[in-house]
Design a protein around this motif. Structure first.
Motif, PDB file in Angstrom:
ATOM      1  N   ALA A   1      92.504 -27.742 -23.952  1.00 30.51           N
ATOM      2  CA  ALA A   1      91.750 -28.715 -23.165  1.00 30.51           C
ATOM      3  C   ALA A   1      91.327 -29.916 -24.000  1.00 30.51           C
ATOM      4  CB  ALA A   1      90.533 -28.038 -22.543  1.00 30.51           C
ATOM      5  N   SER A   2      91.056 -29.685 -25.279  1.00 28.97           N
ATOM      6  CA  SER A   2      90.698 -30.766 -26.199  1.00 28.97           C
ATOM      7  C   SER A   2      90.927 -30.253 -27.621  1.00 28.97           C
ATOM      8  CB  SER A   2      89.247 -31.202 -26.002  1.00 28.97           C
ATOM      9  OG  SER A   2      88.353 -30.238 -26.508  1.00 28.97           O
ATOM     10  N   ALA A   3      90.515 -31.061 -28.606  1.00 31.95           N
ATOM     11  CA  ALA A   3      90.733 -30.688 -30.006  1.00 31.95           C
ATOM     12  C   ALA A   3      90.049 -29.373 -30.375  1.00 31.95           C
ATOM     13  CB  ALA A   3      90.252 -31.798 -30.922  1.00 31.95           C
ATOM     14  N   ASP A   4      88.915 -29.060 -29.739  1.00 28.16           N
ATOM     15  CA  ASP A   4      88.197 -27.827 -30.088  1.00 28.16           C
ATOM     16  C   ASP A   4      87.994 -26.883 -28.911  1.00 28.16           C
ATOM     17  OD1 ASP A   4      86.269 -29.210 -28.678  1.00 28.16           O
ATOM     18  OD2 ASP A   4      84.659 -28.809 -30.097  1.00 28.16           O
ATOM     19  N   THR A   5      88.702 -27.126 -27.806  1.00 29.91           N
ATOM     20  CA  THR A   5      88.503 -26.345 -26.585  1.00 29.91           C
ATOM     21  C   THR A   5      89.833 -25.840 -26.040  1.00 29.91           C
ATOM     22  OG1 THR A   5      86.586 -27.725 -26.053  1.00 29.91           O
ATOM     23  CG2 THR A   5      87.490 -26.404 -24.270  1.00 29.91           C
ATOM     24  N   ALA A   6      89.840 -24.576 -25.614  1.00 32.25           N
ATOM     25  CA  ALA A   6      91.042 -23.995 -25.013  1.00 32.25           C
ATOM     26  C   ALA A   6      90.663 -23.112 -23.834  1.00 32.25           C
ATOM     27  CB  ALA A   6      91.808 -23.168 -26.041  1.00 32.25           C
ATOM     28  N   VAL A   7      91.562 -23.040 -22.873  1.00 36.62           N
ATOM     29  CA  VAL A   7      91.437 -22.112 -21.751  1.00 36.62           C
ATOM     30  C   VAL A   7      92.512 -21.059 -21.936  1.00 36.62           C
ATOM     31  CG1 VAL A   7      91.564 -21.829 -19.250  1.00 36.62           C
ATOM     32  CG2 VAL A   7      90.567 -23.912 -20.209  1.00 36.62           C
ATOM     33  N   LEU A   8      92.106 -19.794 -21.971  1.00 39.85           N
ATOM     34  CA  LEU A   8      93.046 -18.687 -22.085  1.00 39.85           C
ATOM     35  C   LEU A   8      93.194 -18.066 -20.707  1.00 39.85           C
ATOM     36  CD1 LEU A   8      91.835 -19.053 -25.018  1.00 39.85           C
ATOM     37  CD2 LEU A   8      92.552 -16.713 -25.397  1.00 39.85           C
ATOM     38  N   GLU A   9      94.357 -18.236 -20.099  1.00 42.04           N
ATOM     39  CA  GLU A   9      94.624 -17.718 -18.766  1.00 42.04           C
ATOM     40  C   GLU A   9      95.249 -16.332 -18.911  1.00 42.04           C
ATOM     41  OE1 GLU A   9      97.188 -18.964 -14.826  1.00 42.04           O
ATOM     42  OE2 GLU A   9      96.939 -20.398 -16.462  1.00 42.04           O
ATOM     43  N   CYS A  10      94.533 -15.333 -18.451  1.00 40.02           N
ATOM     44  CA  CYS A  10      94.948 -13.939 -18.644  1.00 40.02           C
ATOM     45  C   CYS A  10      95.396 -13.311 -17.331  1.00 40.02           C
ATOM     46  CB  CYS A  10      93.779 -13.126 -19.205  1.00 40.02           C
ATOM     47  SG  CYS A  10      93.088 -13.807 -20.712  1.00 40.02           S
ATOM     48  N   SER A  11      96.360 -12.416 -17.417  1.00 31.86           N
ATOM     49  CA  SER A  11      96.786 -11.648 -16.251  1.00 31.86           C
ATOM     50  C   SER A  11      97.176 -10.247 -16.698  1.00 31.86           C
ATOM     51  CB  SER A  11      97.941 -12.344 -15.539  1.00 31.86           C
ATOM     52  OG  SER A  11      99.042 -12.459 -16.404  1.00 31.86           O
TER      53      SER A  11
ATOM     54  N   ALA B   1      85.709 -26.025 -14.604  1.00 33.88           N
ATOM     55  CA  ALA B   1      84.241 -25.989 -14.552  1.00 33.88           C
ATOM     56  C   ALA B   1      83.662 -25.409 -15.842  1.00 33.88           C
ATOM     57  CB  ALA B   1      83.764 -25.181 -13.355  1.00 33.88           C
ATOM     58  N   ALA B   2      84.341 -24.420 -16.403  1.00 31.66           N
ATOM     59  CA  ALA B   2      83.840 -23.775 -17.617  1.00 31.66           C
ATOM     60  C   ALA B   2      83.835 -24.714 -18.807  1.00 31.66           C
ATOM     61  CB  ALA B   2      84.680 -22.542 -17.943  1.00 31.66           C
ATOM     62  N   VAL B   3      84.793 -25.617 -18.865  1.00 37.55           N
ATOM     63  CA  VAL B   3      84.900 -26.512 -20.040  1.00 37.55           C
ATOM     64  C   VAL B   3      84.360 -27.911 -19.774  1.00 37.55           C
ATOM     65  CG1 VAL B   3      86.887 -25.254 -20.943  1.00 37.55           C
ATOM     66  CG2 VAL B   3      87.260 -27.288 -19.550  1.00 37.55           C
ATOM     67  N   SER B   4      83.936 -28.207 -18.554  1.00 38.10           N
ATOM     68  CA  SER B   4      83.582 -29.579 -18.194  1.00 38.10           C
ATOM     69  C   SER B   4      82.489 -30.178 -19.069  1.00 38.10           C
ATOM     70  CB  SER B   4      83.182 -29.682 -16.726  1.00 38.10           C
ATOM     71  OG  SER B   4      81.994 -28.936 -16.487  1.00 38.10           O
ATOM     72  N   ASP B   5      81.465 -29.427 -19.427  1.00 35.96           N
ATOM     73  CA  ASP B   5      80.405 -30.021 -20.258  1.00 35.96           C
ATOM     74  C   ASP B   5      80.715 -29.990 -21.754  1.00 35.96           C
ATOM     75  OD1 ASP B   5      80.038 -27.259 -20.219  1.00 35.96           O
ATOM     76  OD2 ASP B   5      77.870 -27.393 -20.460  1.00 35.96           O
TER      77      ASP B   5
ATOM     78  N   GLY C   1      92.844 -21.690 -35.246  1.00 38.12           N
ATOM     79  CA  GLY C   1      93.532 -22.966 -35.104  1.00 38.12           C
ATOM     80  C   GLY C   1      92.606 -24.126 -34.795  1.00 38.12           C
ATOM     81  N   GLY C   2      91.300 -23.869 -34.800  1.00 35.33           N
ATOM     82  CA  GLY C   2      90.331 -24.947 -34.621  1.00 35.33           C
ATOM     83  C   GLY C   2      89.735 -25.078 -33.239  1.00 35.33           C
ATOM     84  N   ARG C   3      90.102 -24.201 -32.324  1.00 38.32           N
ATOM     85  CA  ARG C   3      89.541 -24.278 -30.968  1.00 38.32           C
ATOM     86  C   ARG C   3      88.513 -23.153 -30.792  1.00 38.32           C
ATOM     87  NH1 ARG C   3      94.334 -26.495 -30.889  1.00 38.32           N
ATOM     88  NH2 ARG C   3      94.563 -28.417 -29.710  1.00 38.32           N
ATOM     89  N   SER C   4      87.249 -23.489 -31.024  1.00 36.84           N
ATOM     90  CA  SER C   4      86.191 -22.477 -30.988  1.00 36.84           C
ATOM     91  C   SER C   4      85.448 -22.422 -29.661  1.00 36.84           C
ATOM     92  CB  SER C   4      85.192 -22.724 -32.120  1.00 36.84           C
ATOM     93  OG  SER C   4      84.601 -24.008 -31.980  1.00 36.84           O
ATOM     94  N   HIS C   5      85.714 -23.358 -28.755  1.00 33.25           N
ATOM     95  CA  HIS C   5      85.135 -23.322 -27.414  1.00 33.25           C
ATOM     96  C   HIS C   5      86.201 -22.756 -26.474  1.00 33.25           C
ATOM     97  CE1 HIS C   5      82.478 -26.210 -29.391  1.00 33.25           C
ATOM     98  NE2 HIS C   5      81.574 -25.793 -28.520  1.00 33.25           N
ATOM     99  N   LEU C   6      85.945 -21.555 -25.957  1.00 31.94           N
ATOM    100  CA  LEU C   6      86.955 -20.842 -25.181  1.00 31.94           C
ATOM    101  C   LEU C   6      86.481 -20.549 -23.766  1.00 31.94           C
ATOM    102  CD1 LEU C   6      87.878 -18.117 -27.836  1.00 31.94           C
ATOM    103  CD2 LEU C   6      88.956 -20.351 -27.502  1.00 31.94           C
TER     104      LEU C   6
ATOM    105  N   LYS D   1      81.440 -13.394 -30.136  1.00 31.98           N
ATOM    106  CA  LYS D   1      80.934 -13.432 -31.513  1.00 31.98           C
ATOM    107  C   LYS D   1      81.867 -14.255 -32.408  1.00 31.98           C
ATOM    108  CE  LYS D   1      79.604 -10.437 -35.334  1.00 31.98           C
ATOM    109  NZ  LYS D   1      79.503  -9.079 -35.833  1.00 31.98           N
ATOM    110  N   THR D   2      83.159 -14.056 -32.266  1.00 27.50           N
ATOM    111  CA  THR D   2      84.137 -14.818 -33.049  1.00 27.50           C
ATOM    112  C   THR D   2      83.999 -16.314 -32.797  1.00 27.50           C
ATOM    113  OG1 THR D   2      85.703 -12.970 -33.040  1.00 27.50           O
ATOM    114  CG2 THR D   2      86.617 -15.164 -33.452  1.00 27.50           C
ATOM    115  N   ALA D   3      83.897 -16.681 -31.529  1.00 24.10           N
ATOM    116  CA  ALA D   3      83.766 -18.095 -31.169  1.00 24.10           C
ATOM    117  C   ALA D   3      82.469 -18.684 -31.713  1.00 24.10           C
ATOM    118  CB  ALA D   3      83.834 -18.259 -29.655  1.00 24.10           C
ATOM    119  N   ARG D   4      81.372 -17.957 -31.565  1.00 26.66           N
ATOM    120  CA  ARG D   4      80.082 -18.477 -32.033  1.00 26.66           C
ATOM    121  C   ARG D   4      80.020 -18.581 -33.556  1.00 26.66           C
ATOM    122  NH1 ARG D   4      75.706 -15.904 -27.769  1.00 26.66           N
ATOM    123  NH2 ARG D   4      76.257 -17.322 -26.055  1.00 26.66           N
TER     124      ARG D   4
END
Length: 112
Positions: free
Chosen positions: A8-18, A106-110, A39-44, A67-70
């Motif tokens: 989503a951005s330099a530090d943000t990713a969306v992991l789509e799981c199924s 919505a999860a990453v918007s802010d 890889g530098g994306r700590s906001h998930l 915990k890993t992300a924080r």
């Protein structure tokens, strides 16, 4: 379990799981989160609409991933949990720790 990563951005990713998030797939999920955070994306945002089953191992890997992300200066949010996943989150009170959003945007918007 299938996991597709959307950056989503330099530090943000969306992991789509199924599939199923259980004791068999939890190690794979943990490794994928570690790769993304490393890889530098700590906001998930973890999109769970395609997850048809989650057990206590799935809960554990979500909390561990938070915990890993924080520890990397980020955060983790749940997006669009399926009905079964939402029920497990509520019954375990994990929904008080992991914020739930209607979708990945919505999860990453802010954060963006």
């Amino acid at each position: 379990m299938d996991i597709v990563v959307h950056e989503a951005s330099a530090d943000t990713a969306v992991l789509e799981c199924s599939g199923r998030l259980n004791m068999v797939s939890a190690p794979v999920f943990r490794e994928r989160v570690a790769e993304v955070v490393g890889g530098g994306r700590s906001h998930l945002a973890i999109e769970l609409s395609g997850v048809d089953f989650m057990d206590s191992s799935g809960l554990g890997v979500l909390v561990g991933s938070l915990k890993t992300a924080r520890q990397a200066g980020g955060d983790l949010r749940i997006a669009a949990p399926s009905d079964q996943v939402q029920m497990v989150l509520k019954l375990s009170n994990i929904d008080k720790i992991l914020r739930t959003y209607p979708d990945g945007d919505a999860a990453v918007s802010d954060w963006l």
